[in-house]
Structures are given as C-alpha cells and as structure tokens.
Design an enzyme around this catalytic site. Structure first.
Site, short mmCIF file in Angstrom:
data_model
loop_
_atom_site.label_atom_id
_atom_site.label_comp_id
_atom_site.label_asym_id
_atom_site.label_seq_id
_atom_site.Cartn_x
_atom_site.Cartn_y
_atom_site.Cartn_z
N ARG A 1 0.83 -1.21 0.00
CA ARG A 1 0.00 0.00 0.00
C ARG A 1 0.86 1.26 0.00
O ARG A 1 0.44 2.29 -0.52
CB ARG A 1 -0.97 0.00 1.18
CG ARG A 1 -1.98 1.14 1.11
CD ARG A 1 -3.05 1.05 2.18
NE ARG A 1 -4.18 0.26 1.81
CZ ARG A 1 -5.30 0.73 1.25
NH1 ARG A 1 -5.40 2.01 0.96
NH2 ARG A 1 -6.30 -0.06 0.97
N GLU B 1 -9.11 6.49 7.74
CA GLU B 1 -7.68 6.66 7.48
C GLU B 1 -7.30 7.94 6.73
O GLU B 1 -6.28 8.56 7.04
CB GLU B 1 -7.15 5.44 6.73
CG GLU B 1 -7.14 4.19 7.57
CD GLU B 1 -6.79 2.95 6.76
OE1 GLU B 1 -5.83 2.26 7.11
OE2 GLU B 1 -7.49 2.69 5.75
#
Length: 775
Positions: free
Chosen positions: A322, A725
């Site tokens: 990621r 997030e």
C-alpha cells in the site's frame, strides 16, 4: 415484490447523531473486557519476555517461577496442543512462544498462570534463561547493508519508460527520507479473557479488530475446528490497526490456559510490556531519483521503499504494497517505478496502523515535491498543482488504475481561498525577513487515498437483523467498534431503512457465532461494508413485510411505500410495530442475514496491474507553525482542513474522525519517536518516554470543514465515503510548514529535508544545516 432502491435515497441518514456509547465513555460506564465480572476461579496469565535482541536459548529454569506464591503453572511451546503460530500470513513464522531462538527484545518465551494477575506478573520475573548472543539487525539501513533479507515478497509497480524519462529530464532530485514508526498507544491495552466450555468449546472475549482471525488462531493453536471457538467483543478502547493481528497471541495464551486447567483465564500486559512485545507502524527509508523540468513538472520517478518489517512477516507485505499504491498521492507521473523492500530486522514484527503504509508512501512523494520547489525557488503548492492528476487525461496510476473521480483540484482551490493561504504566506515571508529568532512556515498539502482492501477477498461483510414482535430491532454485524462510531452509523442505516427511531435498534456485541467469516475492521471500509450488509438484511425483511401488507390490505405492492414510522399502503398508514405484530401472526419471517461484496475491484500482484480501489477519498490541509531557531521548539499555530467524506452518514462522527486523525498524524510526524538502545531494547515503552499529542498540542485555531457538496459517484451506503484513514495524512502539512520555517534561515534556497518525526532536535539540526548552507 418491492423494487430495491439505490441507498442514496435513504431518508434518515446524513444527520449529526452522537456516538451511541459517548455518554458511557465520559461517565466511565462503558464496559470493556477488564470491567466484566469474573467467574469464581478465574486465572490470570502473564508473559515472560526475552531480554536479548537475537540469541539462542541455551537453558530455561522455571523452578523459582513454579514455586512462587499463587502460581498454577507455566506455559511454554511444549504446552501448545496444536500449532505454535499466530502469524496472519501464509508463512507461519510467528510463534506464540519462542523455541530455541529469540529474534527480538521483548519476544514472548513463556507465560505464567496464577491465581491473581499480580502473582503471575511477579513470578514471571523469576525465570532464569541462558542465552548465546547472535548478531542482530536493528533497522532498515543495517538490514540493507547486511544483504537485505526480506520477511515477505517485494512488489514492483511500473508504468512508462523510467530510464528514458530520467535521462531526458533537465533536472533531477535525488535523495532519501527516513520516516519514523509509531506506537498505537490505544487507551485499552491488549487483553483477552477465555472461558472454557464443554467438549472442545471455548469462548474468548478479545479486544480485536478481527474476530474471525482470532477464531482461526485459537482453533489452530488448540488443534480444533473453528466451530468450537466463539469470539465476542462489545467494544475496544482504541485499536488503530494495533488490534488487527497483535491480539492473536493474547487470545491464544488465554485459551490454552483455559482449556488446560478448565478454568476461565484472563491476560492483560502492563503498558511497558505491551509496547515492547507488540508491533508498530513500519518505519521506512525511501531512496528516490526524480526527473523534472524547469516548470516543476515531474517526468519520471524511481524509488525504493525500504521498511523495517521486524522478525516475521505479519502484515508487512500488504503494508509495503500500500505504500507503493500511494507513492503518487495526488500526482500523475508520466513514468514511474516503485519497489518495496520489506526487510527482516531483529525488532518486533511491525503491523497495521491507520493508513496501512499509505502515509509513508505519501510522505515520501511530498518530500520530492518539496525538493523540486526549493530547487526552483517556487511555492511548493505551485509544484503540487502542476503535477495533479487530470480529470480526463494524465489520470492513470502506477498500478494502472484510472482515477475517474478526481476532485483534488476543487478541494485544494476551495481550501486555498477559505484559508487565505496566499496572503498568509506573503505575511509569513515578510515576518521571517525581520525576525531573527522566531521563524514561521505555512504549507498546503493534498491527500488522495484509495479505499478497499487490496486483498480482494476481504472486501465482503455480513450482518444479522432480527425484528421482534414488539417492533424492536436487534442488529449484529461483522465490524468491530473501537471508538470510531461504526456501530452508530450501521444502526442509523437500519433505523432509516425501516423508518423507525434510532432507539428502536439495539446494537449487539460482535460475535463470530452470529456473523461468520468476517473481515477485519480496517482499510477504512467498516461503514462501507457493514452498512451495506445491514441494508441488504433490512431490504429482505422489508420485501416480506410489503408482500404481507399488500395481501392484508388487498393492494398492489407498487402502492406500498416506506415512510417515517411505518408503511403507507395506498391510503392506509400502518405503524411499524403494528405491521410487525401482524406479520408474526401470519408466520412471516422477521429475520435476515445480509451480505455485501465490493464490486468492480480486482488486483493482479504478479503484474502490478488492476483496479484495487473502489474509489478515492480526497482532502487538503493548511498548517501554520512557528519555530524557535535557538532551541528547535515550535508551535502549530493554525490548521485549516477541507475533507471529502462523500455524503456523510453522520457529520458529527466524521468531523471527529477528521480531527482525531489529523492530531494522531501530527503526533506520528512530530513527537512520537521510537528509540532502541545499543542492545536492541525499546527504550520508549511508556508514556514517560513516548510522547503522544496532548490536548494542549491541538492547534489553537483548528478549522475543520467537510466538503458538503461531495457525493460518492459509486453506489456506497448513502453515497458516503470512508473517513477512518484518509484524514491521518493531512498532518503532512505540519512537516512541510516546519520545513519552510527552517528553510527561511537560508532564504529558502536549500530544501530542508527533515526526517520524521520532526522533533525539536531535528528542527534545531535543520536550522544549523541552513546556517552552514547560508555561509
């Protein structure tokens, strides 16, 4: 049957509703695992940890431990009936108790089980263990210099001709940035409480973001099938990723003890041991080579992302993946090559943390944006704008997904105007010309964050909805509540679907016995997945109720419409409770299991190509700071944020997530420094040495706005977007503002290149470098 409507048409959502447990949180009546009444005979376990970073275990003497007051027994690897492993990866490389060798300081070797927690804790210190020390690898650079042993498979993303792009670029930015790690510092530490049942059965109350994984691990270590293990959780006192995999070991130890002695067992480490034995945010060293032209337009990027993985794989693979997925942030690169190095080190195995590698990827790319700006003598915001993804062209990511929902231009333009950025920047430059000691800085940074699990199979969720004869509703879903407001959002979905008041819906604890095979509450997808699953369950029940009402009132189903309070059947209004009572008498099923899987997504890791994200969330922040050039101390004076949450399910909860995410991100980037000593022991293992932000660190001027005009173009629940997030990375503007203040010492001619966390010491060292550069 009634036609299923798009969830954007839900009527009761999108309202400011307080957290369902808010009053309980502030009054101390919210029940956590350590508050639960303990049955008679409850045992307590405590871990014995390694005092070496890397060593062979030559001998272990537990005679003093077993002879200590209140001790029932000692658990080692030999006492595990199944597999000695709690690794979430396929590598099976994370033992519960070390066997033959320890690989980091703080690794569990054994557990003491005693009548009281105090007795177990004291007895754990009495073990005598003989070691033979081995060479150890402390960090990224040491691991690279030793040959770069990896804990999991690396990833490469590539698009375009990078070599040609770099060779033809008029200018190059080469460098490296060290990005520090972060401890989760959840208010409720790791804890598990196991109660044995008959046969193989065991129930575990675990503070975990991933109950189904804990179920799998407990079954694995006990050598039993999953259906004998039930994991239950009402709430966590914070998780932030630290309870996605790190709770596995504690639940397993409690379950092993409970079944071995047929008594309930609880385990709760002290904060010091918790911090030493559990994984953290990965710290990275990113080496980069970026080609660009005289206007600041990026032509090619080549970057290597070295990450301290720790002693085992844990989630290092997907975390470093990621990081690469966010090597672009909001910027288009004509040619790009990004490679991960998930490195083995003799430190605790690092794990998930809010943003899951994305923050490190974005921080690195904002560094080379800053390098370009200072080299050209321009405002970094101008360089950012020059490189933004386009709307209809220049919009393909390094992983070959087209960015089709780009709103970063509007977000940044609106925030630039509302924060009065340009005038404030001019005033700051004027201030810095005449102020000898105090220097100011300001920065505006964007965020583009992909939403979905990159492990495609995790993008699914289930929910269970019961409607009782009196019209009250019982809700179970597969997500976990860690303070983020997931439960209240899903309850709003259910209340809205049935047209009833929120107090009609009772939120039940998460349980693997109610909703099986759940995904972790992570990747910011909790509301997206579980909200849609609950909505699906409601729609099933509503379809049955409409069919019943149409038959009862001799009407067409097309004439039946849900309204607030019940069902409109032609000209007849039927209250919800009345309709439910009638349905029960007519043997209509009033329960349903809902399910949802995210559409459109796919990912081929081998080729580095796919469509891993369902959509993107956007945001931007402006931070203004003041530094003292004599001490390095600084203040964050003002922050302005504009953030995209789509059509917010609950603006009050979402605003809290934006504010909290920013402050936690600011802590990661400024004060939260992890320090290991020369022997490999973590020295910042308590609040006395590890500095999370205080209330006094919140900017005195803190303007947070939700982009109310935004609506998710994809059919998510209520057309909302994830909020957990993405706001975390807004805090990067603080680092860039500090960089500007430091760079002012050398008239902004030299890029400050501050590593993170940007502590006062690093600010002071940066100031000294600027003085040397100034001459």
């Amino acid at each position: 049957m009634n036609k299923r409507v798009d969830p954007i048409n839900l009527a009761v959502l999108h309202t400011r509703t307080r957290h369902d447990s808010g009053p309980k949180h502030v009054t101390g009546t919210a029940e956590y695992i350590d508050d639960m009444a303990e049955p008679a005979g409850t045992m307590h376990a405590y871990l014995g940890l390694s005092t070496r970073a890397h060593a062979e275990i030559l001998a272990m003497d537990f005679s003093a431990v077993r002879g200590a007051p209140g001790v029932i027994g000692v658990l080692t690897a030999d006492d595990i009936p199944g597999e000695n492993d709690v690794s979430p990866s396929h590598k099976h490389d994370e033992p519960i108790f070390a066997e033959g060798r320890v690989q980091f300081w703080g690794q569990p070797i054994f557990a003491v089980v005693a009548e009281t927690r105090d007795a177990a804790r004291r007895a754990a210190q009495l073990a005598k263990i003989e070691y033979r020390d081995l060479d150890w690898l402390p960090d990224v650079r040491a691991a690279q210099q030793a040959g770069g042993k990896l804990v999991t498979e690396p990833l490469k993303l590539e698009r375009g001709d990078v070599a040609a792009g770099l060779a033809s670029a008029p200018r190059r930015a080469k460098g490296a940035i060290t990005i520090g790690g972060q401890d989760h510092f959840y208010l409720e530490g790791q804890i598990a409480y196991a109660v044995p049942g008959e046969d193989e059965d065991v129930t575990v109350y675990a503070s975990t973001q991933h109950p189904s994984e804990v179920q799998l691990m407990v079954a694995q270590v006990l050598g039993i099938r999953h259906n004998a293990v039930t994991i239950t959780l009402r709430r966590m006192g914070g998780g932030f990723g630290g309870k996605e995999t790190q709770g596995n070991l504690f639940a397993a130890v409690a379950a092993i003890a409970a079944k071995k002695w047929n008594r309930a067992c609880k385990i709760r480490p002290d904060r010091d041991d918790d911090m030493q034995a559990t994984g953290k945010r990965h710290d990275f060293v990113v080496d980069y080579d970026v080609g660009y032209d005289e206007t600041g337009k990026i032509l090619a990027v080549d970057a290597v992302y070295g990450a301290r993985g720790g002693f085992s794989s844990d989630l290092t693979g997907p975390v470093t993946d990621r990081a690469l997925f966010h090597c672009d942030n909001a910027y288009w690169y004509p040619a790009v090559r990004a490679r991960s190095e998930p490195l083995y080190t003799n430190t605790v195995s690092n794990t998930a943390f809010r943003g899951f590698g994305g923050p490190q990827g974005i921080m690195a790319c904002e560094r080379w944006i800053e390098d370009i700006a200072y080299a050209l003598g321009k405002d970094p915001l101008d360089i950012r704008k020059a490189n933004f993804y386009g709307v209809h062209e220049n919009n393909v990511t390094p992983y070959h997904q087209t960015v089709g929902d780009n709103i970063v231009h509007r977000i940044v333009d609106e925030l630039e105007a509302s924060s009065d950025y340009q005038a404030r920047r001019d005033a700051i430059i004027a201030f810095n010309r005449t102020s000898r000691v105090l220097k100011k800085g300001i920065s505006l940074t964007p965020v583009k964050f992909g939403i979905s699990f990159t492990a495609t199979w995790y993008n699914q969720a289930g929910a269970l909805v019961h409607v009782y004869k009196d019209g009250s509703i019982h809700l179970n879903h597969g997500g976990t509540e860690m303070g983020q407001g997931l439960n209240i959002k899903v309850a709003q979905v259910v209340a809205d679907a049935f047209g009833v008041n929120l107090d009609t819906v009772k939120i039940m604890p998460t349980s693997t016995g109610k909703v099986p095979n759940t995904s972790a509450t992570a990747a910011s997808s909790g509301s997206d997945l579980n909200g849609m699953a609950a909505w699906d369950a409601c729609e099933q029940i509503k379809s049955r109720l409409i069919a019943h009402a149409a038959q009862l009132y001799q009407s067409d189903e097309a004439d039946c419409h849900w309204v607030q309070g019940g069902l409109q059947v032609g000209r007849e209004f039927v209250a919800f409770a009345e309709l439910v009572a009638s349905a029960y008498l007519n043997r209509i099923q009033l329960s349903a299991a809902g399910f949802y899987k995210t559409p459109k997504i796919h990912w081929d890791r081998a080729t580095g190509k796919g469509h891993p994200f369902y959509y993107f969330a956007y945001g931007a922040s402006v931070s203004e700071v003041t530094i003292d050039t004599l001490t390095g101390e600084y203040t964050v004076d003002r922050v302005d944020i504009l953030h995209d949450v789509g059509k917010s399910l609950n603006p009050a909860i979402d605003q809290g997530q934006i504010e909290g995410g920013f402050v936690q991100g600011m802590g990661w980037l400024t004060t939260e420094e992890l320090v290991w000593d020369a022997k490999g022991q973590l020295r910042t293992h308590a609040p006395s040495t590890y500095k999370i932000p205080l209330a006094s660190d919140v900017p005195p001027v803190f303007n947070v706005q939700i982009a109310e005009w935004s609506v998710n173009p994809e059919p998510t629940i209520g057309r909302s977007k994830a909020v957990g997030e993405p706001p975390f990375m807004l805090a990067i503007s603080v680092v860039e503002a500090l960089g500007m203040a430091v760079a002012s010492v050398a008239e902004y001619r030299v890029a400050p290149q501050l590593d993170t966390p940007v502590t006062p010491e690093r600010v002071l060292m940066g100031v000294e470098r600027m003085k040397e550069a100034r001459g």
